[in-house]
Design a protein around this motif. Structure first.
Motif, PDB file in Angstrom:
ATOM      1  N   GLN A 294       0.824  -1.195   0.000  1.00 31.43           N
ATOM      2  CA  GLN A 294       0.000   0.000   0.000  1.00 31.43           C
ATOM      3  C   GLN A 294       0.869   1.260   0.000  1.00 31.43           C
ATOM      4  N   LYS A 295       1.918   1.240   0.772  1.00 30.94           N
ATOM      5  CA  LYS A 295       2.783   2.412   0.902  1.00 30.94           C
ATOM      6  C   LYS A 295       3.671   2.648  -0.309  1.00 30.94           C
ATOM      7  N   VAL A 296       3.946   1.589  -1.085  1.00 27.64           N
ATOM      8  CA  VAL A 296       4.890   1.721  -2.200  1.00 27.64           C
ATOM      9  C   VAL A 296       4.351   2.655  -3.280  1.00 27.64           C
ATOM     10  N   ASN A 297       3.058   2.899  -3.291  1.00 23.39           N
ATOM     11  CA  ASN A 297       2.483   3.807  -4.274  1.00 23.39           C
ATOM     12  C   ASN A 297       2.987   5.235  -4.099  1.00 23.39           C
ATOM     13  N   SER A 298       3.393   5.567  -2.880  1.00 23.59           N
ATOM     14  CA  SER A 298       3.866   6.927  -2.620  1.00 23.59           C
ATOM     15  C   SER A 298       5.316   7.002  -2.173  1.00 23.59           C
ATOM     16  N   GLN A 299       5.898   5.867  -1.770  1.00 19.64           N
ATOM     17  CA  GLN A 299       7.259   5.893  -1.242  1.00 19.64           C
ATOM     18  C   GLN A 299       7.928   4.529  -1.395  1.00 19.64           C
ATOM     19  N   THR A 300       9.192   4.533  -1.787  1.00 19.10           N
ATOM     20  CA  THR A 300       9.962   3.292  -1.879  1.00 19.10           C
ATOM     21  C   THR A 300      10.006   2.613  -0.519  1.00 19.10           C
ATOM     22  N   GLN A 301       9.758   1.310  -0.510  1.00 24.03           N
ATOM     23  CA  GLN A 301       9.773   0.546   0.729  1.00 24.03           C
ATOM     24  C   GLN A 301      11.112  -0.163   0.902  1.00 24.03           C
ATOM     25  N   VAL A 302      11.616  -0.148   2.129  1.00 30.63           N
ATOM     26  CA  VAL A 302      12.948  -0.666   2.423  1.00 30.63           C
ATOM     27  C   VAL A 302      12.870  -1.803   3.433  1.00 30.63           C
ATOM     28  N   LYS A 303      13.657  -2.839   3.193  1.00 27.26           N
ATOM     29  CA  LYS A 303      13.817  -3.927   4.153  1.00 27.26           C
ATOM     30  C   LYS A 303      15.301  -4.153   4.377  1.00 27.26           C
ATOM     31  N   ASN A 304      15.760  -3.971   5.616  1.00 29.22           N
ATOM     32  CA  ASN A 304      17.142  -4.233   5.975  1.00 29.22           C
ATOM     33  C   ASN A 304      17.237  -5.540   6.742  1.00 29.22           C
ATOM     34  N   ILE A 305      18.213  -6.355   6.398  1.00 32.39           N
ATOM     35  CA  ILE A 305      18.475  -7.574   7.153  1.00 32.39           C
ATOM     36  C   ILE A 305      19.961  -7.650   7.454  1.00 32.39           C
ATOM     37  N   GLU A 306      20.312  -8.306   8.546  1.00 31.64           N
ATOM     38  CA  GLU A 306      21.710  -8.534   8.888  1.00 31.64           C
ATOM     39  C   GLU A 306      21.998 -10.028   8.832  1.00 31.64           C
ATOM     40  N   LEU A 307      23.089 -10.361   8.167  1.00 29.47           N
ATOM     41  CA  LEU A 307      23.520 -11.753   8.068  1.00 29.47           C
ATOM     42  C   LEU A 307      24.914 -11.872   8.663  1.00 29.47           C
ATOM     43  N   ARG A 308      25.106 -12.880   9.456  1.00 25.98           N
ATOM     44  CA  ARG A 308      26.411 -13.081  10.089  1.00 25.98           C
ATOM     45  C   ARG A 308      26.798 -14.547  10.074  1.00 25.98           C
ATOM     46  N   GLY A 309      28.098 -14.775  10.066  1.00 28.16           N
ATOM     47  CA  GLY A 309      28.619 -16.132  10.061  1.00 28.16           C
ATOM     48  C   GLY A 309      30.053 -16.121   9.569  1.00 28.16           C
ATOM     49  N   ASP A 310      30.799 -17.172   9.871  1.00 27.61           N
ATOM     50  CA  ASP A 310      32.198 -17.272   9.463  1.00 27.61           C
ATOM     51  C   ASP A 310      32.986 -16.061   9.969  1.00 27.61           C
ATOM     52  N   GLY A 311      32.559 -15.515  11.096  1.00 28.31           N
ATOM     53  CA  GLY A 311      33.241 -14.356  11.678  1.00 28.31           C
ATOM     54  C   GLY A 311      32.812 -13.026  11.105  1.00 28.31           C
ATOM     55  N   GLY A 312      32.008 -13.043  10.039  1.00 29.40           N
ATOM     56  CA  GLY A 312      31.613 -11.813   9.366  1.00 29.40           C
ATOM     57  C   GLY A 312      30.203 -11.377   9.703  1.00 29.40           C
ATOM     58  N   LYS A 313      29.911 -10.103   9.415  1.00 27.59           N
ATOM     59  CA  LYS A 313      28.580  -9.548   9.644  1.00 27.59           C
ATOM     60  C   LYS A 313      28.317  -8.463   8.608  1.00 27.59           C
ATOM     61  N   TYR A 314      27.182  -8.569   7.921  1.00 26.93           N
ATOM     62  CA  TYR A 314      26.830  -7.626   6.862  1.00 26.93           C
ATOM     63  C   TYR A 314      25.375  -7.179   7.021  1.00 26.93           C
ATOM     64  N   ARG A 315      25.117  -5.934   6.640  1.00 25.82           N
ATOM     65  CA  ARG A 315      23.749  -5.420   6.585  1.00 25.82           C
ATOM     66  C   ARG A 315      23.359  -5.230   5.120  1.00 25.82           C
ATOM     67  N   LEU A 316      22.252  -5.858   4.709  1.00 20.67           N
ATOM     68  CA  LEU A 316      21.791  -5.800   3.326  1.00 20.67           C
ATOM     69  C   LEU A 316      20.524  -4.947   3.248  1.00 20.67           C
ATOM     70  N   ARG A 317      20.454  -4.098   2.240  1.00 25.66           N
ATOM     71  CA  ARG A 317      19.297  -3.231   2.035  1.00 25.66           C
ATOM     72  C   ARG A 317      18.566  -3.645   0.752  1.00 25.66           C
ATOM     73  N   PHE A 318      17.289  -3.971   0.902  1.00 24.40           N
ATOM     74  CA  PHE A 318      16.440  -4.334  -0.219  1.00 24.40           C
ATOM     75  C   PHE A 318      15.385  -3.248  -0.393  1.00 24.40           C
ATOM     76  N   GLU A 319      15.063  -2.946  -1.643  1.00 18.38           N
ATOM     77  CA  GLU A 319      14.084  -1.902  -1.929  1.00 18.38           C
ATOM     78  C   GLU A 319      12.991  -2.412  -2.850  1.00 18.38           C
ATOM     79  N   MET A 320      11.760  -2.050  -2.507  1.00 18.27           N
ATOM     80  CA  MET A 320      10.609  -2.275  -3.369  1.00 18.27           C
ATOM     81  C   MET A 320      10.131  -0.916  -3.851  1.00 18.27           C
ATOM     82  N   SER A 321      10.042  -0.745  -5.159  1.00 21.91           N
ATOM     83  CA  SER A 321       9.643   0.548  -5.692  1.00 21.91           C
ATOM     84  C   SER A 321       8.634   0.378  -6.817  1.00 21.91           C
ATOM     85  N   LYS A 322       7.843   1.393  -7.018  1.00 21.57           N
ATOM     86  CA  LYS A 322       6.827   1.395  -8.056  1.00 21.57           C
ATOM     87  C   LYS A 322       7.467   1.622  -9.412  1.00 21.57           C
ATOM     88  N   ALA A 323       6.983   0.932 -10.428  1.00 18.62           N
ATOM     89  CA  ALA A 323       7.547   1.068 -11.759  1.00 18.62           C
ATOM     90  C   ALA A 323       7.258   2.445 -12.325  1.00 18.62           C
TER      91      ALA A 323
END
Length: 212
Positions: free
Chosen positions: A183-212
């Motif tokens: 519903q919100k993507v019609n007016s604003q890009t939606q963001v989902k951040n996740i953190e993945l860690r393992g093998d001693g490492g840690k990363y933050r990934l940013r995913f975006e859903m946007s209207k065409a």
């Protein structure tokens, strides 16, 4: 419902993996599947697995991007061509319900394997798994739980697949946007951040859903 596109856009290294080399060479695999309900049962008409990276010489604090360029003082910026994992043909597509898709992301550290081969082999195994679960009449939530375990086993080399296991898995997660994102993507890009860690490492990934 408007057509939307979904992609990995940025990734921040919070901690480097415990490797002998000075820097990481991470890449991301996203398995994306469309779900249809027919007569109360789930079917899987199509799915893709998209690879982002690998990026070379990634150190703690570095920001990598899948866009061509991002303005502003972002420090060391490494780029990779952007690609959508929704729609399944890389182009924006209608999405009416978040339960109609499954998005799973895996973060890998490239050592001596070929990421292209890892992507192809992973996709074949994941598509076989989700098709089997759909045929068995599993619910979406049960599918996601099983598929996350499958993706871990495939990329760790526990599942015998013929995929070279020279790369290290950092982590696997579902990419699940907020319930009201469509519903919100019609007016604003939606963001989902996740953190993945393992093998001693840690990363933050940013995913975006946007209207065409």
């Amino acid at each position: 419902m408007a057509k939307v596109k979904v992609a990995l856009t940025k990734m921040r290294c919070l901690e480097e993996t415990s490797e002998y080399s000075d820097s990481d060479e991470p890449y991301v695999l996203v398995f994306s599947a469309q779900l249809n309900k027919v007569g109360g049962l789930i079917t899987v008409p199509s799915a893709i697995t998209v690879r982002y990276g690998p990026w070379e010489d990634v150190d703690k604090g570095d920001l990598v991007s899948t866009s061509v360029s991002i303005p502003g003082p972002l420090g060391d910026l490494l780029n990779h061509p952007s690609e959508n994992f929704w729609g399944l043909d890389g182009k924006p597509h209608e999405l009416n319900n978040l339960d109609d898709v499954v998005f799973l992301a895996a973060l890998m550290e490239n050592d001596d394997a070929q990421p292209g081969g890892i992507r192809a082999g992973t996709h074949a195994q994941m598509f076989a798994s989700i098709t089997s679960y759909a045929n068995a009449g599993m619910s979406r939530s049960d599918m996601v739980t099983r598929l996350k375990n499958d993706m871990r086993d495939i990329l760790k080399g526990i599942t015998v697949t013929g995929i070279p296991s020279g790369d290290d898995l950092i982590g696997v997660s579902e990419v699940r946007f907020d319930k009201d994102a469509l519903q919100k993507v019609n007016s604003q890009t939606q963001v989902k951040n996740i953190e993945l860690r393992g093998d001693g490492g840690k990363y933050r990934l940013r995913f975006e859903m946007s209207k065409a």
